[in-house]
Enzyme design. Structure first.
Site, PDB file in Angstrom:
ATOM      1  N   CYS A  12       0.828  -1.204   0.000  1.00 18.15           N
ATOM      2  CA  CYS A  12       0.000   0.000   0.000  1.00 18.15           C
ATOM      3  C   CYS A  12       0.869   1.264   0.000  1.00 18.15           C
ATOM      4  O   CYS A  12       1.550   1.543  -0.984  1.00 18.15           O
ATOM      5  CB  CYS A  12      -0.964  -0.046   1.186  1.00 18.15           C
ATOM      6  SG  CYS A  12      -2.285   1.169   1.023  1.00 18.15           S
ATOM      7  N   SER A  62       0.653  -9.833  38.879  1.00 17.30           N
ATOM      8  CA  SER A  62      -0.735  -9.361  38.911  1.00 17.30           C
ATOM      9  C   SER A  62      -1.730 -10.508  38.824  1.00 17.30           C
ATOM     10  O   SER A  62      -2.920 -10.313  39.019  1.00 17.30           O
ATOM     11  CB  SER A  62      -0.973  -8.419  37.731  1.00 17.30           C
ATOM     12  OG  SER A  62      -1.013  -9.178  36.535  1.00 17.30           O
ATOM     13  N   GLY A  63      -1.255 -11.698  38.489  1.00 22.22           N
ATOM     14  CA  GLY A  63      -2.181 -12.812  38.265  1.00 22.22           C
ATOM     15  C   GLY A  63      -2.561 -12.923  36.800  1.00 22.22           C
ATOM     16  O   GLY A  63      -3.181 -13.883  36.375  1.00 22.22           O
ATOM     17  N   GLY A  64      -2.186 -11.931  35.987  1.00 24.41           N
ATOM     18  CA  GLY A  64      -2.451 -11.977  34.550  1.00 24.41           C
ATOM     19  C   GLY A  64      -1.384 -12.784  33.819  1.00 24.41           C
ATOM     20  O   GLY A  64      -0.389 -13.196  34.417  1.00 24.41           O
ATOM     21  N   VAL A  65      -1.601 -12.979  32.515  1.00 19.96           N
ATOM     22  CA  VAL A  65      -0.713 -13.844  31.736  1.00 19.96           C
ATOM     23  C   VAL A  65       0.709 -13.267  31.658  1.00 19.96           C
ATOM     24  O   VAL A  65       1.690 -13.984  31.875  1.00 19.96           O
ATOM     25  CB  VAL A  65      -1.256 -14.003  30.290  1.00 19.96           C
ATOM     26  CG1 VAL A  65      -0.364 -14.920  29.483  1.00 19.96           C
ATOM     27  CG2 VAL A  65      -2.679 -14.521  30.317  1.00 19.96           C
ATOM     28  N   ASP A  66       0.825 -11.973  31.374  1.00 18.28           N
ATOM     29  CA  ASP A  66       2.146 -11.418  31.068  1.00 18.28           C
ATOM     30  C   ASP A  66       3.092 -11.472  32.273  1.00 18.28           C
ATOM     31  O   ASP A  66       4.214 -11.957  32.169  1.00 18.28           O
ATOM     32  CB  ASP A  66       2.032  -9.966  30.582  1.00 18.28           C
ATOM     33  CG  ASP A  66       1.012  -9.839  29.469  1.00 18.28           C
ATOM     34  OD1 ASP A  66       0.654 -10.870  28.886  1.00 18.28           O
ATOM     35  OD2 ASP A  66       0.570  -8.705  29.205  1.00 18.28           O
ATOM     36  N   SER A  67       2.620 -10.984  33.424  1.00 17.53           N
ATOM     37  CA  SER A  67       3.528 -10.985  34.566  1.00 17.53           C
ATOM     38  C   SER A  67       3.765 -12.412  35.052  1.00 17.53           C
ATOM     39  O   SER A  67       4.842 -12.737  35.557  1.00 17.53           O
ATOM     40  CB  SER A  67       3.013 -10.084  35.694  1.00 17.53           C
ATOM     41  OG  SER A  67       1.808 -10.561  36.220  1.00 17.53           O
ATOM     42  N   SER A  68       2.777 -13.290  34.871  1.00 14.43           N
ATOM     43  CA  SER A  68       2.961 -14.684  35.303  1.00 14.43           C
ATOM     44  C   SER A  68       4.031 -15.379  34.468  1.00 14.43           C
ATOM     45  O   SER A  68       4.902 -16.071  34.997  1.00 14.43           O
ATOM     46  CB  SER A  68       1.656 -15.471  35.156  1.00 14.43           C
ATOM     47  OG  SER A  68       0.661 -14.898  35.954  1.00 14.43           O
ATOM     48  N   LYS A 114       1.214 -11.459  22.283  1.00 15.42           N
ATOM     49  CA  LYS A 114       0.457 -12.145  23.335  1.00 15.42           C
ATOM     50  C   LYS A 114       0.358 -13.662  23.093  1.00 15.42           C
ATOM     51  O   LYS A 114       0.568 -14.457  24.012  1.00 15.42           O
ATOM     52  CB  LYS A 114      -0.951 -11.552  23.387  1.00 15.42           C
ATOM     53  CG  LYS A 114      -1.755 -11.968  24.581  1.00 15.42           C
ATOM     54  CD  LYS A 114      -1.421 -11.072  25.737  1.00 15.42           C
ATOM     55  CE  LYS A 114      -2.358 -11.234  26.895  1.00 15.42           C
ATOM     56  NZ  LYS A 114      -2.096 -10.194  27.899  1.00 15.42           N
ATOM     57  N   HIS A 130      -3.753  -5.120   1.092  1.00 15.16           N
ATOM     58  CA  HIS A 130      -3.166  -5.522   2.373  1.00 15.16           C
ATOM     59  C   HIS A 130      -3.219  -7.046   2.537  1.00 15.16           C
ATOM     60  O   HIS A 130      -4.278  -7.585   2.851  1.00 15.16           O
ATOM     61  CB  HIS A 130      -3.921  -4.858   3.527  1.00 15.16           C
ATOM     62  CG  HIS A 130      -3.642  -3.401   3.639  1.00 15.16           C
ATOM     63  ND1 HIS A 130      -2.579  -2.893   4.347  1.00 15.16           N
ATOM     64  CD2 HIS A 130      -4.268  -2.331   3.091  1.00 15.16           C
ATOM     65  CE1 HIS A 130      -2.559  -1.585   4.258  1.00 15.16           C
ATOM     66  NE2 HIS A 130      -3.584  -1.206   3.491  1.00 15.16           N
TER      67      HIS A 130
END
Ligand code: XMP
Length: 513
Positions: A83, A224-230, A369, A170
């Site tokens: 593009c 935090s209990g979330g995916v990233d910090s875990s 992610k 695209h």
């Protein structure tokens, strides 16, 4: 780190740039987004097998239009202009681009009129997705027309003797039917990449890099209990074991049983040094009678930093602060010099490292992610943690409208737990991007058995999205919604009515506050 084949994407600001990188990584080829003005000398490295020029919102004629270093064309590496990237190739190499006020936006049919390795294996007609204003009217010298469409006669061009290609559509968006295949032709057939980007290698290399960087020093991580910090926690723990300490601040507005789950998984299960901090009294005290959403967020943010710093102060001067920063955060942060038009503000523990004079450790900053989830799985984190929906930092505070108290939190935790458990048991949890319950500050009349009730209303919210910047409400089956409603009203003392939120983002946001 072992050198793997790499495709570099020059970012001219398209909202789709990240998608190109993701698609390529899905082929197990490493791909990296760099600012549009990256000098050719930086890209003159053997592991860089090809360069993609992304799309962008500007016209090549605009006074501040982003241009590339023209010496990139002399590097003798395959180049694919998408593009705006194609228009820029044309403009830079002496072809003719015309500006147009009318944008072509939407589906188009690409007619392949000459052979190009980019379209090898595809039939002559392809459904593609367009989103452009300017268009090419004359190709630069040395190019052959390979594809046309009704609104853009020069839709694809390929240099006669060099691996330089431009496409007006695209390939990275799912509306281009064989877009991923077209990109894979570029990556494998034209650039000659090997599919060598593997998560196991990433883990081994990152563990070695963490060990080298940290040495005998200490690392602190806010879990935090979330995916990233875990995932960051288990990865760093694998590298340096007890030199890592995690602090989990429970503000009292977590999901049901969350504190216990974190302790069971990380402390008892993996053996990570974990300091659970029950700060619910402090938070709820500071929030008493506060009903303005921004006020609530500010109080929680400030208190969180204070408590985290206080706990960190009790430790023996950690040298590093670890964070689960991901690649999209890195790209979107203002530090990245690309011209992307929206810059998302970060919800992480911002500002802490400067205040606490610690070095930053961000082992996931090259990952998307879904790759982080892959790493989490390989490292043995339980599936229900790895595939968890995002959860906002201020927790249930932004899902209890108005002022909150312990009773409202209990009611919401119960209702949310039922909804999430039912999504999981019906196989719907992984099909939606984020789902939760919101508690409203209104009461309605109802009837339970022979008794009149006068209780709270809750809303259930479920959305599908790829980037959380826009989202559509989930078309959950009516029967399922009916069962959720019945269970919540029957089982949660304090709720007698359930409604379903059918607002997309925009105009709504995903959270209610
Ligand atoms: P909105 O409500 O802005 O949410 O459409 C977009 C995504 O961001 C999450 N969110 C937050 N995450 N701290 C976070 O860590 C916050 O303050 C916060 N506010 C919203 C939200 O859950 C959704 O995934």
């Amino acid at each position: 780190m072992e050198v793997t084949d790499k495709i570099v994407i020059l970012d001219f600001g398209s909202q789709y740039t990240k998608l190109i990188a993701r698609r390529i990584r899905e082929f197990s080829v490493y791909s990296e987004i760099v600012p549009f003005n990256t000098p050719a000398s930086t890209l003159d490295r053997p592991e860089i097998k090809g360069i993609i020029l992304s799309g962008g919102p500007q016209s090549v004629f605009a006074p501040n239009a982003p241009h590339m270093d023209p010496l990139i064309l002399d590097l003798d590496k395959p180049i694919l202009g998408v593009c705006y990237g194609m228009q820029l190739l044309c403009y830079t190499m002496g072809g003719e681009v015309v500006t147009s006020k009318d944008r072509e936006y939407g589906p188009a049919t690409l007619q392949i009129v000459n052979q190009s390795a980019l379209f090898e294996g595809l039939s002559k007609q392809q459904k593609v997705w367009m989103s452009h204003g300017d268009r090419l009217v004359r190709m630069p010298q040395g190019f052959e027309l390979v594809g046309e469409s009704d609104n853009a006669p020069i839709t694809a061009m390929h240099h006669f003797s060099r691996p330089i290609i431009g496409i007006q559509f695209h390939p990275e968006v799912s509306h281009t039917e064989h877009g991923a295949y077209i990109l894979s032709n570029f990556v494998f057939k034209i650039c000659g990449c090997h599919a060598s980007w593997k998560m196991i290698d990433f883990i081994d290399d990152t563990v070695a890099a963490i060990r080298q960087k940290v040495g005998r020093q200490k690392v602190l991580l806010g879990l935090s209990g979330g995916v990233d910090s875990s995932v960051a926690a288990v990865l760093i723990h694998r590298a340096i074991g007890d030199q890592l300490t995690c602090v989990f601040v429970d503000h009292g507005m977590m999901r049901k049983d969350e504190m216990n789950e974190v302790i069971t998984t990380f402390q008892s299960g993996i053996g990570i040094n974990l300091i659970p901090v029950d700060a619910s009294n402090e938070f709820l005290g500071a929030l008493a009678d506060v009903s303005d959403p921004e006020q609530k967020r500010k109080i929680i943010g400030r208190l969180f930093v204070e408590i985290f710093e206080r706990e960190a102060g009790k430790l023996d001067h950690p040298d590093f602060l670890a964070q689960g920063t991901l690649y999209p955060d890195v790209i979107e942060s203002a530090a990245h010099a690309g011209p992307a038009q929206t810059i998302k503000s970060h919800h992480n523990v911002g500002g802490l490292p400067e205040k606490m004079s610690m070095q930053l450790l961000e082992p996931l900053r090259d990952l998307f992610k879904d790759e982080v989830r892959g790493v989490g799985r390989i490292l043995g984190l339980p599936e229900n943690l790895v595939n968890r929906h995002p959860f906002p930092g201020p927790g249930l505070a932004v899902r209890i409208l108005g002022a909150l108290d312990r009773e409202s939190i209990r009611i919401l935790q119960e209702a949310d737990d039922i909804f999430i458990e039912m999504l999981r048991s019906h196989g719907l949890y992984d099909q939606v991007s984020q789902a939760f319950v919101v508690l409203m500050p209104v009461r309605t009349v109802g009837i339970m058995g022979d008794n009149r009730t006068y209780d709270r209303v809750c809303a259930i919210r479920s959305v599908s999205t790829t980037d959380f910047m826009t989202a559509d409400w989930s078309r959950l089956p009516h029967e399922f919604l009916a069962d959720v409603s019945t269970r919540i009203v029957n089982e949660v003392d304090g709720i007698n009515r359930v409604v379903y939120d059918i607002t997309s983002k925009p105009p709504g946001t995903i959270e209610w506050e």
